[in-house]
Design a protein around this motif. Structure first.
Motif, PDB file in Angstrom:
ATOM      1  N   PRO A   1      93.746  69.346  75.355  1.00 15.47           N
ATOM      2  CA  PRO A   1      94.668  69.708  74.452  1.00 15.47           C
ATOM      3  C   PRO A   1      94.889  71.359  74.443  1.00 15.47           C
ATOM      4  O   PRO A   1      96.028  71.792  74.045  1.00 15.47           O
ATOM      5  N   GLN A   2      94.028  72.080  74.660  1.00 15.87           N
ATOM      6  CA  GLN A   2      93.971  73.487  74.691  1.00 15.87           C
ATOM      7  C   GLN A   2      95.008  73.854  75.780  1.00 15.87           C
ATOM      8  O   GLN A   2      95.131  75.119  75.737  1.00 15.87           O
ATOM      9  N   GLN A   3      95.271  73.031  76.623  1.00 18.49           N
ATOM     10  CA  GLN A   3      96.194  73.316  77.900  1.00 18.49           C
ATOM     11  C   GLN A   3      97.646  73.235  77.182  1.00 18.49           C
ATOM     12  O   GLN A   3      98.522  73.675  78.017  1.00 18.49           O
ATOM     13  N   VAL A   4      97.916  72.779  76.016  1.00 21.91           N
ATOM     14  CA  VAL A   4      99.166  72.600  75.387  1.00 21.91           C
ATOM     15  C   VAL A   4      99.485  73.548  74.344  1.00 21.91           C
ATOM     16  O   VAL A   4      98.928  73.612  73.279  1.00 21.91           O
ATOM     17  N   CYS A   5     100.465  74.002  74.490  1.00 22.42           N
ATOM     18  CA  CYS A   5     101.223  74.861  73.356  1.00 22.42           C
ATOM     19  C   CYS A   5     102.649  74.420  73.070  1.00 22.42           C
ATOM     20  O   CYS A   5     103.597  74.371  73.784  1.00 22.42           O
ATOM     21  N   PHE A   6     102.809  73.667  71.857  1.00 22.49           N
ATOM     22  CA  PHE A   6     104.126  73.306  71.333  1.00 22.49           C
ATOM     23  C   PHE A   6     104.780  74.364  70.623  1.00 22.49           C
ATOM     24  O   PHE A   6     104.209  75.243  69.759  1.00 22.49           O
ATOM     25  N   GLU A   7     106.179  74.605  71.027  1.00 18.13           N
ATOM     26  CA  GLU A   7     106.985  75.601  70.490  1.00 18.13           C
ATOM     27  C   GLU A   7     107.875  74.797  69.413  1.00 18.13           C
ATOM     28  O   GLU A   7     108.719  73.929  69.911  1.00 18.13           O
ATOM     29  N   VAL A   8     107.873  75.421  68.175  1.00 21.89           N
ATOM     30  CA  VAL A   8     108.871  74.652  67.320  1.00 21.89           C
ATOM     31  C   VAL A   8     109.640  75.616  66.545  1.00 21.89           C
ATOM     32  O   VAL A   8     109.074  76.850  66.270  1.00 21.89           O
ATOM     33  N   ALA A   9     110.940  75.275  66.541  1.00 22.05           N
ATOM     34  CA  ALA A   9     111.692  76.493  65.980  1.00 22.05           C
ATOM     35  C   ALA A   9     111.769  76.577  64.571  1.00 22.05           C
ATOM     36  O   ALA A   9     111.303  75.651  63.792  1.00 22.05           O
ATOM     37  N   GLU A  10     111.774  77.688  64.042  1.00 24.19           N
ATOM     38  CA  GLU A  10     111.539  78.111  62.721  1.00 24.19           C
ATOM     39  C   GLU A  10     112.487  77.575  61.860  1.00 24.19           C
ATOM     40  O   GLU A  10     112.091  76.468  60.534  1.00 24.19           O
ATOM     41  N   THR A  11     113.842  77.181  61.945  1.00 17.86           N
ATOM     42  CA  THR A  11     114.531  76.374  61.207  1.00 17.86           C
ATOM     43  C   THR A  11     114.316  74.837  61.329  1.00 17.86           C
ATOM     44  O   THR A  11     114.342  74.242  60.201  1.00 17.86           O
TER      45      THR A  11
ATOM     46  N   ARG B   1      97.851  74.345  71.029  1.00 18.99           N
ATOM     47  CA  ARG B   1      98.250  75.731  70.221  1.00 18.99           C
ATOM     48  C   ARG B   1      99.725  75.439  69.740  1.00 18.99           C
ATOM     49  O   ARG B   1     100.455  74.481  70.315  1.00 18.99           O
ATOM     50  N   PHE B   2     100.284  76.281  68.810  1.00 21.15           N
ATOM     51  CA  PHE B   2     101.438  76.277  68.450  1.00 21.15           C
ATOM     52  C   PHE B   2     102.318  77.584  68.210  1.00 21.15           C
ATOM     53  O   PHE B   2     101.637  78.744  68.071  1.00 21.15           O
ATOM     54  N   ALA B   3     103.377  77.807  68.629  1.00 21.94           N
ATOM     55  CA  ALA B   3     104.385  78.878  68.612  1.00 21.94           C
ATOM     56  C   ALA B   3     105.324  78.594  67.744  1.00 21.94           C
ATOM     57  O   ALA B   3     106.124  77.632  67.915  1.00 21.94           O
TER      58      ALA B   3
ATOM     59  N   PHE C   1     110.172  82.290  55.915  1.00 24.14           N
ATOM     60  CA  PHE C   1     108.884  82.519  56.605  1.00 24.14           C
ATOM     61  C   PHE C   1     107.515  82.250  55.164  1.00 24.14           C
ATOM     62  O   PHE C   1     106.550  81.851  55.895  1.00 24.14           O
ATOM     63  N   ALA C   2     107.904  82.640  54.314  1.00 24.79           N
ATOM     64  CA  ALA C   2     106.950  82.084  53.131  1.00 24.79           C
ATOM     65  C   ALA C   2     106.667  80.743  53.210  1.00 24.79           C
ATOM     66  O   ALA C   2     105.643  80.422  52.890  1.00 24.79           O
ATOM     67  N   ASN C   3     107.459  79.944  53.381  1.00 26.47           N
ATOM     68  CA  ASN C   3     107.109  78.486  53.864  1.00 26.47           C
ATOM     69  C   ASN C   3     106.215  78.062  54.861  1.00 26.47           C
ATOM     70  O   ASN C   3     105.658  76.885  54.658  1.00 26.47           O
ATOM     71  N   LEU C   4     106.312  78.961  55.698  1.00 27.03           N
ATOM     72  CA  LEU C   4     105.536  78.666  56.969  1.00 27.03           C
ATOM     73  C   LEU C   4     104.373  79.401  57.270  1.00 27.03           C
ATOM     74  O   LEU C   4     103.827  79.074  58.216  1.00 27.03           O
ATOM     75  N   ARG C   5     104.121  80.301  56.392  1.00 26.25           N
ATOM     76  CA  ARG C   5     102.665  81.266  56.980  1.00 26.25           C
ATOM     77  C   ARG C   5     101.595  80.633  56.583  1.00 26.25           C
ATOM     78  O   ARG C   5     100.494  80.827  57.081  1.00 26.25           O
ATOM     79  N   GLN C   6     101.600  79.498  55.781  1.00 25.64           N
ATOM     80  CA  GLN C   6     100.397  78.736  55.737  1.00 25.64           C
ATOM     81  C   GLN C   6     100.205  77.559  56.907  1.00 25.64           C
ATOM     82  O   GLN C   6      98.963  77.142  56.826  1.00 25.64           O
ATOM     83  N   LEU C   7     100.915  77.599  57.685  1.00 24.94           N
ATOM     84  CA  LEU C   7     100.831  76.617  58.732  1.00 24.94           C
ATOM     85  C   LEU C   7      99.931  77.109  59.975  1.00 24.94           C
ATOM     86  O   LEU C   7      99.958  78.342  60.113  1.00 24.94           O
ATOM     87  N   PRO C   8      99.191  76.392  60.426  1.00 25.83           N
ATOM     88  CA  PRO C   8      98.275  77.031  61.425  1.00 25.83           C
ATOM     89  C   PRO C   8      98.942  77.095  62.868  1.00 25.83           C
ATOM     90  O   PRO C   8      98.809  76.640  64.014  1.00 25.83           O
ATOM     91  N   MET C   9      99.772  78.378  62.722  1.00 22.98           N
ATOM     92  CA  MET C   9     100.406  78.862  63.981  1.00 22.98           C
ATOM     93  C   MET C   9      99.555  79.775  64.752  1.00 22.98           C
ATOM     94  O   MET C   9      98.862  80.569  64.189  1.00 22.98           O
ATOM     95  N   ASP C  10      99.863  79.843  65.963  1.00 26.90           N
ATOM     96  CA  ASP C  10      98.957  80.761  67.051  1.00 26.90           C
ATOM     97  C   ASP C  10      99.845  81.826  67.107  1.00 26.90           C
ATOM     98  O   ASP C  10      99.451  83.273  67.358  1.00 26.90           O
ATOM     99  N   TYR C  11     101.288  81.861  67.518  1.00 24.33           N
ATOM    100  CA  TYR C  11     102.135  82.619  68.149  1.00 24.33           C
ATOM    101  C   TYR C  11     103.310  82.754  67.372  1.00 24.33           C
ATOM    102  O   TYR C  11     103.617  81.688  66.735  1.00 24.33           O
ATOM    103  N   LEU C  12     103.878  83.899  67.359  1.00 24.17           N
ATOM    104  CA  LEU C  12     105.416  84.000  66.727  1.00 24.17           C
ATOM    105  C   LEU C  12     106.347  84.334  68.107  1.00 24.17           C
ATOM    106  O   LEU C  12     105.755  85.371  68.808  1.00 24.17           O
ATOM    107  N   LYS C  13     107.358  83.807  68.215  1.00 26.02           N
ATOM    108  CA  LYS C  13     107.932  84.064  69.462  1.00 26.02           C
ATOM    109  C   LYS C  13     109.219  84.746  69.009  1.00 26.02           C
ATOM    110  O   LYS C  13     110.008  84.191  68.045  1.00 26.02           O
ATOM    111  N   ILE C  14     109.516  85.991  69.019  1.00 26.75           N
ATOM    112  CA  ILE C  14     110.508  86.708  68.772  1.00 26.75           C
ATOM    113  C   ILE C  14     111.958  86.182  69.347  1.00 26.75           C
ATOM    114  O   ILE C  14     112.096  86.057  70.665  1.00 26.75           O
ATOM    115  N   ASP C  15     112.688  85.959  68.640  1.00 27.00           N
ATOM    116  CA  ASP C  15     114.273  85.623  69.061  1.00 27.00           C
ATOM    117  C   ASP C  15     114.755  86.529  69.914  1.00 27.00           C
ATOM    118  O   ASP C  15     114.648  87.786  69.712  1.00 27.00           O
TER     119      ASP C  15
END
Length: 285
Positions: free
Chosen positions: A168-178, A200-202, A213-227
């Protein structure tokens, strides 16, 4: 209702199909008179054509994977995604980019099927060594909003990880903010379970809806991917520089690492490094 001259029964049936489609979508009376010059009909015929092509691609295996590298912005940065996987539709010998077929896939609710194909193929490639990531790094795989809303997708991911024996550590899922905001409870369960397993999650496209972002900051994210919009002309655009500086400051406070996409030239790459971004991807590298 299909009117006018046609050269064949097939053309008449196609015209009727387009008229029915438009009538269901737009007409209060559920009647639409077909005209070959009607832009709405032309657009609907294009969407129906894409539906048929996508169904054939899923059935016959006409999709393919492409990867783009992600590199540390500075020497000595450890971990992080090593590359992002993209899907292309292989059509008439040429790869077709998602921007051309994703709108139809979303309209016809096919994104979950496409995301499943991508996940199965990417994990299979990792297991077979066709895609290689360095030790301690991961492969980024996108998950669409439609797929996040699919309650069966989490079980599918767990089964595929088990079937392929990919760590699992080899996988990072990217999920869009919206997408996360639109499916917050389903997304929370998906992220919590898989993050607990080691994935991992981005958070993708970050910066487009900072109010959410206030709704998302409690989620266990590892990375923020800047638009990517913020990376355009970064070396010269003072507004984008101010936005990036604010995002970097917030990320440091919340212990997120930052990935900048669409870093397309050397000045943008140097500016990203100077501003404290951790990882970069784009034509500049």
């Amino acid at each position: 209702e299909a009117t006018g001259e046609s050269n064949s029964i097939e053309e008449i049936m196609n015209a009727a199909d387009s008229a029915c489609y438009v009538a269901k979508r737009q007409s209060d009376s559920h009647v639409h008179v077909y005209s070959s010059h009607d832009e709405v009909v032309a657009r609907s015929r294009g969407e129906i054509h894409w539906l048929q092509r996508l169904q054939a691609a899923l059935r016959d295996g006409f999709f393919e994977l492409h990867v783009q590298p992600i590199e540390p912005a500075r020497a000595g940065t450890l971990g992080g995604p090593a590359m992002e996987v993209f899907v292309r539709l292989h059509d008439d010998g040429q790869p077709v980019a998602p921007a051309e077929f994703f709108p139809a896939a979303e309209r016809y609710r096919l994104m979950s099927l496409i995301d499943r194909w991508v996940l199965r193929s990417a994990l299979g490639a990792l297991a077979a060594g066709a895609i290689r990531v360095p030790p301690g790094r991961s492969l980024s795989i996108n998950v669409s909003g439609q797929t996040l809303a699919d309650p069966t997708f989490l079980e599918f991911v767990v089964e595929e990880l088990d079937r392929t024996a990919v760590t699992p550590q080899q996988v990072c899922f990217e999920v869009a903010e919206t997408s996360v905001i639109g499916n917050i409870e389903q997304a929370r369960r998906f992220i919590d379970v898989l993050h607990g397993m080691g994935c991992r999650f981005a958070l993708d496209n970050f910066g487009t809806d900072l109010g959410g972002f206030a709704n998302l900051r409690q989620l266990p994210m590892d990375y923020l991917k800047i638009d990517g919009a913020f990376m355009r002309n970064l070396a010269r655009d003072s507004v984008n520089q101010a936005m990036i500086s604010a995002i970097v400051s917030m990320a440091r406070t919340l212990n997120f690492r930052l990935i900048a996409e669409q870093v397309e030239d050397q000045p943008a790459l140097e500016a990203a490094r100077a501003m404290g971004i951790d990882f970069v991807q784009g034509h500049a590298i």
